[in-house]
Design a protein around this motif. Structure first.
Motif, PDB file in Angstrom:
ATOM      1  N   ASP A 239       0.844  -1.196   0.000  1.00 13.98           N
ATOM      2  CA  ASP A 239       0.000   0.000   0.000  1.00 13.98           C
ATOM      3  C   ASP A 239       0.875   1.239   0.000  1.00 13.98           C
ATOM      4  O   ASP A 239       2.116   1.152  -0.087  1.00 13.98           O
ATOM      5  N   GLU A 240       0.260   2.422   0.076  1.00 15.30           N
ATOM      6  CA  GLU A 240       1.034   3.669  -0.012  1.00 15.30           C
ATOM      7  C   GLU A 240       1.978   3.855   1.165  1.00 15.30           C
ATOM      8  O   GLU A 240       2.958   4.607   1.069  1.00 15.30           O
ATOM      9  N   ARG A 241       1.702   3.199   2.282  1.00 17.36           N
ATOM     10  CA  ARG A 241       2.615   3.295   3.430  1.00 17.36           C
ATOM     11  C   ARG A 241       3.859   2.443   3.236  1.00 17.36           C
ATOM     12  O   ARG A 241       4.836   2.582   3.961  1.00 17.36           O
ATOM     13  N   GLY A 242       3.807   1.478   2.291  1.00 14.41           N
ATOM     14  CA  GLY A 242       4.913   0.547   2.106  1.00 14.41           C
ATOM     15  C   GLY A 242       4.678  -0.761   2.829  1.00 14.41           C
ATOM     16  O   GLY A 242       5.563  -1.624   2.845  1.00 14.41           O
ATOM     17  N   TRP A 243       3.511  -0.930   3.419  1.00 22.38           N
ATOM     18  CA  TRP A 243       3.189  -2.170   4.119  1.00 22.38           C
ATOM     19  C   TRP A 243       2.577  -3.175   3.140  1.00 22.38           C
ATOM     20  O   TRP A 243       1.954  -2.785   2.145  1.00 22.38           O
ATOM     21  N   LEU A 244       2.747  -4.465   3.449  1.00 21.71           N
ATOM     22  CA  LEU A 244       2.143  -5.515   2.625  1.00 21.71           C
ATOM     23  C   LEU A 244       0.650  -5.560   2.939  1.00 21.71           C
ATOM     24  O   LEU A 244       0.249  -5.899   4.065  1.00 21.71           O
ATOM     25  N   ALA A 245      -0.168  -5.241   1.939  1.00 23.86           N
ATOM     26  CA  ALA A 245      -1.608  -5.143   2.174  1.00 23.86           C
ATOM     27  C   ALA A 245      -2.296  -6.496   2.041  1.00 23.86           C
ATOM     28  O   ALA A 245      -3.401  -6.681   2.555  1.00 23.86           O
ATOM     29  N   THR A 246      -1.654  -7.443   1.378  1.00 19.83           N
ATOM     30  CA  THR A 246      -2.254  -8.766   1.172  1.00 19.83           C
ATOM     31  C   THR A 246      -1.563  -9.783   2.080  1.00 19.83           C
ATOM     32  O   THR A 246      -0.328  -9.835   2.092  1.00 19.83           O
TER      33      THR A 246
ATOM     34  N   GLY B  79       7.685  -3.328   2.951  1.00 18.83           N
ATOM     35  CA  GLY B  79       7.435  -4.769   2.941  1.00 18.83           C
ATOM     36  C   GLY B  79       7.015  -5.310   4.297  1.00 18.83           C
ATOM     37  O   GLY B  79       6.836  -6.515   4.448  1.00 18.83           O
ATOM     38  N   ALA B  80       6.849  -4.435   5.284  1.00 19.13           N
ATOM     39  CA  ALA B  80       6.442  -4.905   6.609  1.00 19.13           C
ATOM     40  C   ALA B  80       4.973  -5.295   6.588  1.00 19.13           C
ATOM     41  O   ALA B  80       4.175  -4.752   5.821  1.00 19.13           O
ATOM     42  N   ARG B  81       4.650  -6.266   7.462  1.00 19.31           N
ATOM     43  CA  ARG B  81       3.251  -6.710   7.530  1.00 19.31           C
ATOM     44  C   ARG B  81       2.470  -5.959   8.593  1.00 19.31           C
ATOM     45  O   ARG B  81       1.248  -5.990   8.600  1.00 19.31           O
ATOM     46  N   ASP B  82       3.129  -5.304   9.518  1.00 21.43           N
ATOM     47  CA  ASP B  82       2.446  -4.495  10.530  1.00 21.43           C
ATOM     48  C   ASP B  82       3.439  -3.459  11.051  1.00 21.43           C
ATOM     49  O   ASP B  82       4.606  -3.405  10.639  1.00 21.43           O
ATOM     50  N   LEU B  83       2.952  -2.621  11.989  1.00 22.13           N
ATOM     51  CA  LEU B  83       3.793  -1.541  12.516  1.00 22.13           C
ATOM     52  C   LEU B  83       4.997  -2.076  13.270  1.00 22.13           C
ATOM     53  O   LEU B  83       6.108  -1.546  13.138  1.00 22.13           O
ATOM     54  N   ARG B  84       4.793  -3.130  14.027  1.00 30.04           N
ATOM     55  CA  ARG B  84       5.892  -3.681  14.821  1.00 30.04           C
ATOM     56  C   ARG B  84       7.027  -4.155  13.916  1.00 30.04           C
ATOM     57  O   ARG B  84       8.200  -3.839  14.154  1.00 30.04           O
ATOM     58  N   GLU B  85       6.679  -4.894  12.866  1.00 27.71           N
ATOM     59  CA  GLU B  85       7.713  -5.372  11.945  1.00 27.71           C
ATOM     60  C   GLU B  85       8.369  -4.212  11.204  1.00 27.71           C
ATOM     61  O   GLU B  85       9.588  -4.228  10.957  1.00 27.71           O
ATOM     62  N   CYS B  86       7.586  -3.181  10.881  1.00 30.90           N
ATOM     63  CA  CYS B  86       8.130  -2.008  10.183  1.00 30.90           C
ATOM     64  C   CYS B  86       9.212  -1.323  11.025  1.00 30.90           C
ATOM     65  O   CYS B  86      10.292  -0.981  10.513  1.00 30.90           O
ATOM     66  N   LEU B  87       8.939  -1.155  12.317  1.00 31.41           N
ATOM     67  CA  LEU B  87       9.914  -0.496  13.193  1.00 31.41           C
ATOM     68  C   LEU B  87      11.144  -1.369  13.412  1.00 31.41           C
ATOM     69  O   LEU B  87      12.286  -0.869  13.455  1.00 31.41           O
TER      70      LEU B  87
END
Length: 476
Positions: free
Chosen positions: A147-154, A186-194
């Motif tokens: 998505d636009e945030r860079g997170w994996l939406a699927t 490519g993170a699946r949630d906020l925790r993984e992103c950080l």
């Protein structure tokens, strides 16, 4: 039942196409009006854009008595009494004289900017990795799922099902994407992103990393003493680690695919001249319109009764366009007068704001302004819709000057914007280890004479995007 027919006369307002267009011209901002007028110039041959003063007007000005008086006198007795030697000694004429007509102006050339999307940036980086073709296909599928945030939406299991690959293959390719720039994609949630961003800084197994990895729920709820007890560190160290985490970007994709900034062009200008504020319409971008004299002469040359059939049709066409052009010019002038009238009324009502600042902004409604200038409230609303004004105190949207009021103990109302500004100032200056609660802020404002409820303080604080007191509290 007896049927009958009755005739009666009654006034009714009919929204003709011209009236609808006049309301539209009143509502649109200057830049949009500029595009509309250029379109009208292209469609109506009787409308001309006046670029500069015509030669005849120049000659008329030269012959004017004022210009004659300005000419230099040949009589030595009428020489300028100014002592030029004084200026020469001060070095005022060291610079060469440059005629005003030759003063160079800087023109900024418009350059087309190609904006790179997040997907384009990631695919470009993937092509440099020389991945096998099947892996590249899966990577492109995963990039398309961000998505636009860079997170994996699927979810990854759905990706595996859609591509016919194993879950392990998908996770392996996802780790390749997570190693790309910007860190955190490519993170699946906020925790993984950080966590990805800290690992990219080589800060794995540090205290901030452990806070996110092991104590994420406590961290979100700011339970610092509980985190300190479980990790066997001091509360101050937890606070420092939380400050490091606050520097991470929860939406790394927006670094690449952020939208272009929106620039504001003020529709009105307010300048202070002595003790008065002068309102001007910022219409320098609008084309100056006039009616073509050539077409007008066609109508004057022959009377309608003397024209042939073809000439009558031409005459009717020109007459229709002439009426349309006159109406458009009158509408633009009416729009200008209405906007200046509304702005002058706003200045009268908010004079203290222009003199002293936002603390003196008074409550004002569209109905009050409409009543004073003898116009309908909807007309004032159209004037204020989407328009900006440049003032000595900055650029504001016209709706900024309209807000509800709060009662005070001395009987005078205070604008809601003033109350918000006071709340923000209180929170900015509060003790961060012991922040004000909404109830405490309400009591402080009440002591200052402002009657405001706790729930109103909470509502204004949320509108200012300020967290509650327990989330603002710092331990160090």
């Amino acid at each position: 039942m007896k049927h009958s027919l009755n005739m009666s006369l009654r006034p009714a307002l009919i929204m003709t196409p011209r009236l609808q267009q006049a309301l539209k011209l009143l509502q649109v901002p200057t830049l949009e009006l500029q595009a509309i007028l250029k379109q009208e110039i292209m469609q109506n041959p009787l409308l001309e854009e006046v670029d500069e003063v015509t030669e005849s007007e120049d000659l008329a000005k030269e012959d004017a008595p004022e210009e004659t008086a300005n000419q230099e006198s040949d009589d030595p007795a009428q020489e300028d009494p100014v002592d030029w030697t004084e200026y020469l000694q001060e070095g005022s004429f060291d610079r060469p004289y440059v005629p005003q007509s030759e003063v160079s102006e800087e023109f900024l050339e418009k350059v087309q900017i190609t904006r790179t999307s997040l997907a384009d940036s990631l695919l470009e980086q993937l092509h440099f990795l020389s991945l096998p073709e099947p892996t590249m296909q899966l990577a492109e599928f995963l990039v398309g799922s961000l998505d636009e945030r860079g997170w994996l939406a699927t979810p990854l299991d759905e990706v595996a099902q859609a591509t016919g690959r194993t879950l392990e293959e998908c996770e392996a390719v996802l780790r390749v994407i997570q190693a790309l720039e910007p860190p955190g994609v490519g993170a699946r949630d906020l925790r993984e992103c950080l966590l990805i961003q800290l690992e990219a800084r080589n800060e794995k197994d540090t205290l901030p990393w452990r806070l996110i990895h092991d104590q994420f729920d406590h961290l979100v709820n700011r339970r610092f003493p509980e985190i300190a007890r479980q990790l066997k560190v001091s509360v101050e160290e937890v606070q420092v680690a939380a400050d490091v985490i606050a520097t991470l970007n929860p939406r790394p994709g927006l670094q690449v695919s952020s939208e272009d900034p929106k620039y504001v062009v003020p529709d009105l200008l307010v300048e202070r001249v002595d003790d008065e504020y002068v309102v001007m319409l910022n219409d320098r971008h609008l084309p100056r319109l006039r009616i073509s004299s050539a077409y007008e002469s066609v109508l004057r040359e022959k009377k309608k009764s003397e024209c042939s059939a073809g000439e009558k049709e031409t005459r009717e066409y020109i007459q229709g366009k002439l009426n349309s052009a006159r109406w458009l010019i009158q509408t633009i002038e009416q729009r200008r007068r209405t906007m200046i009238k509304v702005m002058n009324c706003i200045i009268r009502e908010q004079r203290e704001f222009f003199d002293k600042g936002i603390a003196f902004l008074r409550p004002l409604t569209l109905q009050q302004v409409a009543r004073q200038i003898d116009m309908h409230e909807s007309t004032v609303s159209r004037v204020c819709s989407g328009k900006y004004v440049q003032t000595p105190r900055g650029v504001f949207e016209l709706k900024f000057f309209f807000s509800s009021g709060l009662e005070t103990t001395d009987g005078e109302d205070v604008s809601a914007r003033t109350a918000k500004n006071t709340i923000k100032t209180l929170i900015d200056e509060e003790d961060k280890k012991n922040p004000y609660s909404d109830d405490a802020i309400a009591k402080i404002l009440h002591d200052r004479g402002l009657k405001i409820a706790r729930r109103t303080v909470a509502k204004y604080r949320e509108q200012l995007n300020i967290l509650p007191a327990r989330f603002r509290r710092r331990v160090a």
